[in-house]
Structures are given as C-alpha cells and as structure tokens.
Design an enzyme around this catalytic site. Structure first.
Site, mmCIF file in Angstrom:
data_model
loop_
_atom_site.group_PDB
_atom_site.id
_atom_site.type_symbol
_atom_site.label_atom_id
_atom_site.label_comp_id
_atom_site.label_asym_id
_atom_site.label_seq_id
_atom_site.Cartn_x
_atom_site.Cartn_y
_atom_site.Cartn_z
ATOM 1 N N CYS A 428 0.843 -1.193 0.000
ATOM 2 C CA CYS A 428 0.000 0.000 0.000
ATOM 3 C C CYS A 428 0.882 1.247 0.000
ATOM 4 O O CYS A 428 1.592 1.501 0.982
ATOM 5 C CB CYS A 428 -0.924 0.024 1.210
ATOM 6 S SG CYS A 428 -2.017 1.449 1.249
ATOM 7 N N PRO A 429 0.858 2.044 -1.054
ATOM 8 C CA PRO A 429 1.674 3.262 -1.063
ATOM 9 C C PRO A 429 1.188 4.312 -0.077
ATOM 10 O O PRO A 429 1.962 5.179 0.319
ATOM 11 C CB PRO A 429 1.544 3.751 -2.516
ATOM 12 C CG PRO A 429 0.263 3.185 -3.001
ATOM 13 C CD PRO A 429 0.107 1.868 -2.309
#
Length: 601
Positions: A428-429
């Site tokens: 997840c950025p």
C-alpha cells in the site's frame, strides 16, 4: 575386336562382412547412455568370473563411465556407479571436465545433488578455468546455479578470461530474470563492477553486447550498484556502447539513469511526505484568493514541482501517497476545527475529530509495524536448497530467487520492499509499507475510522449548508462561506468514496480468510472442498484469528494452501522442463550423446 571378359566371382561371405564385436568398455558406455543398469551390473559384477569392466574405466575418447551416465540424466546408473566407488573428481574429454560439470551444463539438478553428496568438488575447473557454476550460468539453469552456490562455489569466481558467472548470464541469458537475481543476491559481493581480461567489459557492458531488448531488464543490475561511468578497453561507457551499436532507446534510458538516480537510497524519498502538502496548500490558496481563476495558478504550481515529483515517484517506495493520505486528514481536521466548530454543536464536531485522530494512530501503526519478513541465515539457506533439490522441488514457487529464502504458505516477494512478506496482501503506497500478517488488522482499522471520520465531516458540512441556505443552494453556501472549506469538501468526498469501497473489499476478505493477492490470483487457490475458498473455516473464527491471532493458521488450512497451488505449479514446471529437454537434450535421452556434442561450450 571385343574380347570376352570372365565375370568376377565374389565370395558371398565377403559381401556382408561380419560386425566387429564391441569391447566390454563400449558396452558399458552404451549401458550408461541408455540407463541399462542390469547390463552394466553384468559387466561390473558378473555372476561367474572376474569383472570385465572397472567402475573407473574410460572409453577411447578418455571419458569415464560416470560422465556418460551424468550427462544423460541416468540417476539410477549414477547412484550405482557411486556405490561401486566411482571417482567423482575424475576429469575426462577434450575440455578436461568432471562429471559434475557435464551435469551442470545440462541442468540435471538431482544428478548434481548425488555427485555433491558423494564428494564431488564444485571448485574443479576445465581447460578454460570454468567451474560448474560458469557452465550452469551459460545455459541459464537457475536451479543448478542455486545448488552449486549452496555447495560453496564463490558467486564472483572468474575463469581464465576473467569472466564471472554474472557476465555469462548477462551476455547470454539477460532475459532470464531469475538467474540474474540469484547471482546478484547470493553472497555479499555480486561482482557488478568486475571486468573481464580481454575486452574490459563489466556485466552491464555484456548485457548491452548480448542484445538486451527491454531497458528495464537492466534494472536489477543498476539497482545492485553497476557503474554508468565504467569504461572498457575501447573507452566506451555502457551508454556510449549502446549508442555505438545503434540501440538509441537503450542509450537514452542509460542517460536518464545518469541524470536521475536509479537506486532508492540515492534519493531523499522522505521529501515526498511534504510535497503533497505544499501542492495542496498552493492550490487551495490560489482558489481561495482568485476563485475559479485560481485553478490555473494551482495547476502552474503543480507543474513547477513536477520535476521534483518525478524524481521521487519514479521509485515504488516513495512517500508521496503517504503524504496525500496524511495531509488530507490534517486538512479535514483543520477545516472542521476552524470553520464548523462554532457553527454547530461541539459534540457533532467531536464525532469527526476523534475518528480522525484514531485514523492517524492506525495509519502510524500500519506504517511502523513490520508486516512480517521471511529471513534465513546462510547455513539454513543452504540446507533448504539442498533439501528442495533432493526432493526435486527446487523452483521459483518454493524458493524466492531474490531473497534466497524458502517460501512459506501464503508468503510472496514484494518488489517494492525487496523482501518476502508473510501472508502477503498487497503493498500500500498510502502507508508506505506492505500489508501483511502483522499489520493487516491495523490497515483495516485505518480504513474503517477514515471512512467514519470523513463521512462525519461531510455530514456536518451538509447539515451546515442546509441550515444556512437550503438543500439546493448548499454547495454555493459552503463555497461562499470559505473557498478553502469548499475545496476540502471536494477532496473529502473523493477520499470517502474510494476508501469506503476499499474497506468493503477488505472486510469481505476478512470474513472468508483470504488476501487481496489470493483473490486476484484466485483460480490458482481453488479447492473444491471449500467452494473456492481454500482457507475458509467459519466467519466468526476467521474474524477472531484475523484480529486477535494473526498468523496462526490451522493445519488443514496450511495444508490446503500447500496442496492446491504448489503441486499444480510443480507439475506445470515439470512439463516445461520436459519440453525444454526434448528440444535441447533429446539426443542424450534417446540414444546417448557422443563426446564431441557433450563438450560444446
């Protein structure tokens, strides 16, 4: 005048001369080639009399029996010869190679394991100074390379021309990404800056000479620290060499890599945390001052920072999305406190502020908590490689070729983090971290409270606009009160929609005990006994284990994972290997191979 000529009368026995009887050694060679263990045993251990052939005898081309059995993948014969005392270090043929080298060239992993267990020397060299590791790298046999490396061969060993295994891999097998990764990640010194003795080329030079098609195939070598300024004996750097060979695209890519660092550690990625704040405040400020015309000023500000943005976001592990998530929440909290606190009851505002603060806490926990990494010390790694090779299960599905660790059920390598993650869900950025076994529950909590807090803010904004200006003029009233508040409302509505959908998706995954990655690749995990849900037990049990006992899978679930995908993939890999053998080494399996064919380098 013609003269009568008497016909020549031939001896009928000379028209078809009797076949020349083969020697016992020739019979033994043929038995080794075809895998006829019974015929070989009759020659080495006859029922009566002394043995006709010694286990270390050689044919007319100075090739021992063990070599012929090894190059034709006759494991039963190899084991029999080793049991009879065959010399594993004997060299033969034109190139003076051992049986281990012959098997390494063909990629026969189980034969190599048997020879190493019997005492074969992995450091022996042929007339060109090449070890079994060089020969395996030339042919692109990843599993063989792993087994030979685990036996103690240095990954950066050089032959008589100064070639390392990595140079052979980049020159001949640049498209084999797994091979390149193994040679780069096995051991502390991959040798990316080594040069050969003849032309002075580095592995990066040889990749260009080898005709690399995609510029991104060079990414593993560049990330490992390959120098873009290293020149060969002709004075060419990798960029100049690519241009001299007419590869303009590759030359342009290397020029870009020179101007923009390719390795993440060369760029201050944490600057990306504050970049979205600067851009948001710039846009909001222009809109608040100039109204709709301020959008043009906001776009100009984003364009002015585009070069810095690209310099950071080109790396997967950047903090720009994290900055978007963090500062969006901060702006929502600030807007609630500054514009709506006095316009409505404090209790209603607290319904926004408290979930927002809890969201920030879960965001920190999701970012700071390690998702769970797979790691092995060198001795355990070598034992795992040898065990998997002996079982015939050494492949990319059981061993990560980047981390060089044995995979566990539900684990996967993350290219962004560069690590193998336990119970991998996704990277997840927005939390700048992988979502895995240890922090997945915190990530779901982050999504839940973010939706609650943002929805509460939008409801408060709706109630304020409806009370002041009526239902249809609500948004005009909000923007009339504060253009900054109106921009924040649009940003909040956007986040509320996509975060809400993401939350629903993850709640469904929690109920059926699956991850996002498993759901995307669901066809590979289908188990008929569980109706397409191989890890499902019961809804309450799944939820309890997810939130309170992460990582504790039942034996049935772990077994189901190992049973469904692994065996299928092993079978697919076996079919691929058989097809490759039929194309490249069919002659060795069908009718043996002569000495000259087996010694082609």
């Amino acid at each position: 005048m013609m003269m009568d000529t008497a016909p020549t009368i031939m001896n009928p026995s000379l028209a078809h001369p009797p076949p020349v009887a083969s020697t016992p050694v020739q019979d033994a060679v043929k038995a080794c080639q075809f895998g006829d263990e019974d015929a070989l045993q009759e020659l080495l251990e006859p029922a009566t009399g002394r043995a006709l052939v010694d286990v270390n005898d050689r044919d007319a081309e100075d090739v021992p029996l063990l070599h012929w059995a090894a190059i034709n993948d006759r494991r039963g014969v190899v084991k029999y010869l080793l049991k009879r005392g065959a010399d594993t270090c004997a060299i033969g043929g034109v190139l003076k190679e051992s049986a281990l080298m012959w098997a390494a060239r063909q990629g026969y992993m189980t034969i190599i394991v048997d020879l190493l267990q019997a005492g074969a020397d992995c450091l022996q060299r042929n007339t060109y100074g090449q070890t079994a590791l060089h020969l395996a790298a030339q042919r692109g046999h990843v599993n063989t390379v792993l087994v030979v490396l685990a036996a103690g061969t240095p990954v950066s060993s050089k032959d008589s021309k100064g070639f390392t295994p990595l140079m052979y891999a980049t020159k001949l097998r640049i498209s084999n990404v797994d091979l390149i990764r193994v040679l780069l990640n096995y051991g502390p010194s991959p040798g990316v800056e080594e040069k050969d003795l003849e032309e002075g080329n580095t592995p990066l030079h040889w990749a260009i000479v080898g005709g690399v098609q995609s510029p991104y195939a060079l990414s593993p070598i560049l990330k490992a620290g390959a120098s873009l300024d290293a020149a060969n004996k002709a004075g060419f750097t990798p960029e100049e060499l690519a241009l001299s060979l007419g590869n303009q695209g590759l030359g342009g890519y290397l020029k870009t890599c020179r101007n923009i660092p390719i390795r993440a550690r060369d760029v201050p990625l944490k600057r990306g945390l504050f970049l979205p704040l600067i851009q948001l405040l710039w846009c909001f400020g222009f809109v608040n001052t100039f109204g709709c015309w301020g959008c043009l000023g906001g776009a100009a500000g984003i364009g002015a920072t585009s070069s810095l943005t690209y310099k950071i976001v080109q790396f997967d592990a950047n903090w720009v999305p994290l900055g978007v998530a963090l500062w969006s929440l901060v702006l929502i909290v600030a807007s609630e406190a500054a514009f709506l606190w006095e316009e409505q009851a404090a209790l209603r505002s607290m319904a926004t502020l408290l979930p927002a603060l809890v969201t920030l806490c879960f965001l920190y926990k999701s970012m700071a908590t390690k998702p769970g990494y797979l790691a092995m010390d060198p001795s355990a790694r070598e034992m795992a490689i040898n065990r998997l090779a002996e079982e015939g299960r050494l492949n990319s599905e059981t061993l990560c070729t980047t981390c060089i660790v044995e995979k566990t059920p539900r684990s996967k390598h993350c290219d962004t983090c560069g690590r193998c993650i336990l119970r991998f869900d996704h990277h997840c950025p927005f939390v700048a971290n992988c979502v895995g076994q240890n922090n997945h529950r915190f990530f779901v909590g982050f999504l839940f409270f973010a939706v609650v807090g943002i929805s509460s803010f939008l409801w408060n904004l709706y109630s304020y606009g409806q009370a002041e200006c009526g239902e249809w003029a609500m948004w005009r009233c909000v923007f009339g009160h504060s253009k900054f508040l109106g921009c924040t409302a649009i940003l909040a509505a956007y986040h509320d929609v996509w975060i809400g959908l993401l939350l629903l998706t993850h709640l469904r995954m929690v109920l059926i005990n699956m991850t996002t990655y498993e759901s995307i690749k669901g066809r590979r995990w289908v188990d008929n006994t569980t109706h397409g849900k191989p890890f499902y037990v019961r809804y309450p049990t799944n939820c309890f284990r997810f939130f309170f006992r992460p990582g504790r899978e039942s034996g049935r679930m772990a077994g189901a994972y190992g049973r469904v995908p692994t065996q299928d993939l092993d079978m697919m890999g076996k079919k691929d290997e058989d097809a490759l053998d039929s194309m490249e080494g069919g002659a060795s399996r069908d009718g043996g191979m002569n000495a000259n064919e087996s010694r082609v380098v």
